[in-house]
Design an enzyme around this catalytic site. Structure first.
Site: not given
Length: 661
Positions: A350, A469, A471, A643
């Site tokens: 991030d 997000h 992802d 992440c």
């Protein structure tokens, strides 16, 4: 067409001027004619090529016509092919005749000195500066395009320096010079002529804050290199050396393309003539070159990994070891960011995105620092920025949201969409579209990504997720066939289908999360009979399906290019969706080695049925699945393997300037 300049003549006194190789002079024969003249005759020494333009026809001299009528629009053009050895060593004489025609009523003499002034760059993109017939004042895309390229000098070649190299006006090392593009000024001809004329290197006012130019004269000593152009310096008077015909300037980019800056920067060299003392100089020749600042380029999951990053925090020792094991299988070095540098912030995906910049003479990685700025905020500058590793950042003055974290910034592999090629893929970002009033990526970040031009961004809908997000519901893995990759999408419907299958096979009492302490363990029967959960996952499926349609259109994909990975979510529409069990698409991709969050699915015949299904889907593509336990260290904190990791990857073999955006 050659650059042309008009020259005034006089019958009272001789005129002297400079003719630059490759240009034309237009002689004002009418303006200097005595009032009773009706015709003229023109002669030149052998080094001068002469043409008479009469009634729109151009006639090369000498010709059978000896005298030309002084009609309106009569013009004499001249050019020179060879450099002068001395000042004024070539001449042109114009004789004017009246009605009687015998003796000339006046004569105008022009003394000429031919010089060569040329500003050159690597316009052919070969990696070296060379003279070219290409139009240096334009920049074109494509495999047959031309125009020089400039790198933003955003690394820090001197480890003792406080800031990146694009924020100072000094040359600290020879490595610093190697990041810059050369611009060569060539001056040939009698050296004394340059004493009486001025050569000015200048940059357009609007471009001055985007570039820095350094010049070391004839010296190779670093301390001799001075900042001569850029910032508040708009012009630099060049003094050509008596002994050298070339002056080499080093040009650095200071800013990436962005709103209000296309990336194009123009430089000029102008030759100025001063008629006599006390009068202003007049420009007699200008040469122009154009650079484009190289864009920041992202690399997709399918690119070869060069370095894996992970944070070491209080409770993730096993996770770091598991990531290290996958990295070792992929023969990829692992960099562990220690607690002192991450300050208990484990979400390295991030904080930063790794990309690169490229020019024909140089390529280096550049880390893009997100506006998120939590525990890891100093890590990119303190630990990544360095020699040949650049840094760029954008802030969110309106306040950063979760969508500004770079788990919400991905890029597809190269695709062709309805005949349009995206050889560097397309950037994917999540937004609140189609809902109004939701979270969005910061305008500064989005504008920056769009302005790079080479990876046209696609906006997806991610605000339905609690974290938000992209992802969390998509990933790309390499594949040996079709487009060279598969798009993986999180799929509640594929998960319900699998659980129903296992229920029908008699495994309805198999439970989730076996082996995890203090975690409720719902059975397949309980999950399938939970109406609220099913209803919420129908909503999640509709959100993923909306994105599936966007991705099929934007990336030119067909159904066989997509793999549905079984996944359930929990939550409600107001607070957003979180993964019900570790989110398997949120994986680490290192070549054919995948580090996948361990789902702790129901055991069937002693094996996790979710893991088995994922293996069935991915192993036929030549991929190796390693399931990593991230349950307590990441999953319960609303993130997973992707992440908590980051990867610097190999740049594309494809050169960005060969594409047509």
């Amino acid at each position: 067409m050659a650059q042309q300049r008009r020259v005034q003549l006089s019958t009272q006194r001789p005129t002297s001027t400079v003719c630059v190789l490759g240009t034309e002079l237009s002689l004002d024969v009418c303006g200097s004619a005595p009032k009773d003249a009706i015709a003229f005759h023109v002669q030149g020494t052998p080094g001068v090529k002469l043409y008479v333009v009469h009634e729109t026809q151009s006639v090369k001299l000498p010709s059978s016509v000896c005298r030309w009528p002084l009609a309106t629009g009569a013009e004499v053009l001249l050019s020179m092919d060879a450099l002068s050895k001395d000042v004024g060593d070539e001449k042109v004489r114009i004789s004017y005749f009246g009605e009687a025609g015998g003796v000339p009523v006046g004569r105008a003499m022009l003394y000429l000195t031919c010089v060569d002034v040329s500003l050159d760059t690597d316009a052919s993109r070969s990696g070296a500066v060379s003279r070219t017939l290409l139009d240096k004042a334009t920049w074109t895309w494509g495999p047959d395009g031309h125009g020089a390229i400039l790198l933003v000098n955003c690394d820090r070649d001197d480890p003792k320096a406080e800031t990146p190299d694009n924020r100072d006006a000094a040359i600290r090392s020879y490595a610093d010079l190697k990041d810059m593009s050369q611009m060569v000024l060539r001056t040939r001809g009698p050296r004394t002529i340059f004493a009486g004329h001025r050569l000015l290197l200048h940059v357009d006012f609007g471009d001055a804050d985007k570039v820095g130019v350094f010049y070391g004269g004839n010296s190779v000593a670093l301390e001799e290199y001075k900042h001569v152009l850029g910032g508040s310096k708009l012009a630099y008077a060049v003094k050509p050396s008596r002994h050298q015909e070339e002056s080499v300037f080093y040009v650095e980019g200071l800013a990436f393309p962005d709103v209000g800056f296309s990336g194009l920067v123009t430089f000029h060299v102008t030759l100025l003539e001063s008629p006599e003392k006390g009068l202003l100089e007049t420009p007699i020749f200008t040469d122009t070159v154009v650079f484009r600042v190289a864009p920041w380029i992202m690399t997709p999951n399918t690119a070869a990994p060069l370095e894996v990053f992970v944070c070491s925090v209080d409770d993730n020792e096993d996770f770091v070891a598991a990531v290290g094991a996958v990295a070792e299988k992929a023969k990829c070095p692992l960099t562990v960011c220690p607690l002192l540098e991450n300050r208990q912030d484990r979400w390295i995906q991030d904080e930063v995105e790794f990309g690169y910049v490229q020019a024909p003479h140089k390529t280096f990685p550049v880390v893009f620092d997100s506006p998120r700025d939590r525990g890891l905020k100093d890590f990119p500058v303190k630990s990544i920025l360095g020699p040949d590793f650049g840094y760029v950042a954008r802030q969110a003055p309106e306040g950063a949201s979760s969508l500004d974290s770079f788990g919400n910034l991905e890029v597809s592999p190269p695709v062709t969409v309805r005949g349009k090629e995206y050889p560097l893929g397309r950037i994917l970002i999540g937004s609140s579209f189609p809902r109004f009033g939701g979270r969005r990526m910061a305008k500064a970040v989005k504008d920056f990504l769009i302005a790079q031009q080479v990876q046209a961004p696609v906006e997806l809908f991610s605000d339905w997720l609690h974290v938000g997000h992209v992802d969390e519901f998509l990933s790309f893995v390499p594949a040996p066939d079709r487009k060279g990759f598969r798009l993986l999408l999180a799929s509640p419907s594929a998960c319900y289908q699998l659980l129903k299958e296992k229920q029908e096979e008699g495994f309805g009492e198999s439970a989730m999360f076996e082996g995890l302490e203090e975690v409720p363990k719902p059975t397949i029967n309980e999950i399938l009979s939970n109406e609220a959960l099913r209803k919420f996952n129908n909503y999640v499926q509709s959100c993923v399906s909306w994105n599936r349609d966007i991705l099929k259109r934007a990336l030119g994909l067909a159904e066989p290019d997509i793999i549905d990975v079984p996944q359930l979510f929990r939550g409600d529409v107001a607070t957003g969706a979180k993964a019900f069990f570790p989110d398997m698409v949120n994986m680490l991709v290192l070549g054919r080695h995948l580090g996948i969050p361990k789902p702790f699915g129901p055991l069937v015949g002693g094996r996790c049925c979710l893991e088995e299904r994922v293996r069935e889907l991915l192993e036929p593509l030549g991929l190796t699945c390693t399931f990593i336990d991230d349950y307590f260290s990441y999953h319960v904190l609303s993130g997973e393997v992707h992440c908590g990791t980051n990867v610097r990857r190999k740049p594309f073999a494809f050169k960005w300037w060969h594409m047509v955006p």
